[in-house]
Design a protein around this motif. Structure first.
Motif, PDB file in Angstrom:
ATOM      1  N   ARG A  38      38.064  -8.442 -19.932  1.00 41.01           N
ATOM      2  CA  ARG A  38      39.362  -9.102 -19.724  1.00 41.01           C
ATOM      3  C   ARG A  38      39.337  -9.952 -18.443  1.00 41.01           C
ATOM      4  N   GLU A  39      38.715  -9.406 -17.400  1.00 40.19           N
ATOM      5  CA  GLU A  39      38.616 -10.139 -16.136  1.00 40.19           C
ATOM      6  C   GLU A  39      37.816 -11.429 -16.327  1.00 40.19           C
ATOM      7  N   ARG A  40      36.693 -11.358 -17.044  1.00 42.29           N
ATOM      8  CA  ARG A  40      35.896 -12.557 -17.324  1.00 42.29           C
ATOM      9  C   ARG A  40      36.701 -13.570 -18.133  1.00 42.29           C
ATOM     10  N   GLU A  41      37.413 -13.074 -19.162  1.00 46.23           N
ATOM     11  CA  GLU A  41      38.237 -13.970 -19.982  1.00 46.23           C
ATOM     12  C   GLU A  41      39.334 -14.616 -19.141  1.00 46.23           C
ATOM     13  N   ARG A  42      39.936 -13.821 -18.271  1.00 40.96           N
ATOM     14  CA  ARG A  42      40.986 -14.357 -17.405  1.00 40.96           C
ATOM     15  C   ARG A  42      40.417 -15.427 -16.469  1.00 40.96           C
ATOM     16  N   LYS A  43      39.271 -15.133 -15.856  1.00 39.12           N
ATOM     17  CA  LYS A  43      38.636 -16.114 -14.968  1.00 39.12           C
ATOM     18  C   LYS A  43      38.262 -17.373 -15.741  1.00 39.12           C
ATOM     19  N   LEU A  44      37.714 -17.184 -16.936  1.00 35.17           N
ATOM     20  CA  LEU A  44      37.317 -18.326 -17.755  1.00 35.17           C
ATOM     21  C   LEU A  44      38.530 -19.173 -18.131  1.00 35.17           C
ATOM     22  N   SER A  45      39.610 -18.509 -18.542  1.00 29.22           N
ATOM     23  CA  SER A  45      40.816 -19.264 -18.913  1.00 29.22           C
ATOM     24  C   SER A  45      41.404 -19.966 -17.691  1.00 29.22           C
TER      25      SER A  45
END
Length: 146
Positions: A38-45
């Motif tokens: 989720r953290e990676r997805e949040r950073k990516l978004s």
């Protein structure tokens, strides 16, 4: 036997606790991986949003620059057209002045020509003097002793 039963119960209890601990560990590892995903997805978004914002700002800046360039080009062309118009007007004025000067010159020349025909002619037998008179040239032989 009672001791063996107790040891068996302890062993089972130990195994049960071990399984529970392993399950809790698996759950914790799974939660941790989920959080990291989720953290990676949040950073990516977030990065994608920032990139989109930068591109949008860049496009807006480019549009503003294009509008300013078009405005500048329009003004420049208007100035050039005005300059050409003024130059044409000056050229027309010069031509008009030249025509007027030429007409005046021709008129004066015709008047001079007309007047020159009507002027009296000078006397031709003037013995080398204008109009036959000696003007300004005197010979003084009055005091000659012979």
């Amino acid at each position: 036997m009672h001791i063996q039963l107790q040891k068996m119960k302890q062993k089972q209890e130990c195994e049960r606790r071990k399984r529970i601990a392993e399950e809790k560990h698996k759950e914790w590892v799974q939660k941790k991986r989920e959080e990291e995903r989720r953290e990676r997805e949040r950073k990516l978004s977030k990065e994608m949003a920032e990139k989109a914002t930068r591109e949008l700002e860049k496009m807006q800046l480019q549009e503003k620059a294009e509008v300013k360039y078009k405005e500048w080009l329009r003004k420049k062309r208007a100035e050039e057209a005005e300059k050409k118009k003024k130059e044409k007007e000056k050229e027309k004025e010069r031509e008009a002045e030249l025509q007027e000067k030429k007409a005046r010159s021709e008129k004066i020349f015709k008047e001079w020509l007309h007047n020159a025909r009507n002027k009296p002619r000078p006397v031709l037998n003037g013995y080398g003097f204008p109009r036959g008179n000696s003007a300004g040239l005197y010979f003084c032989y009055t005091d000659v002793v012979t």
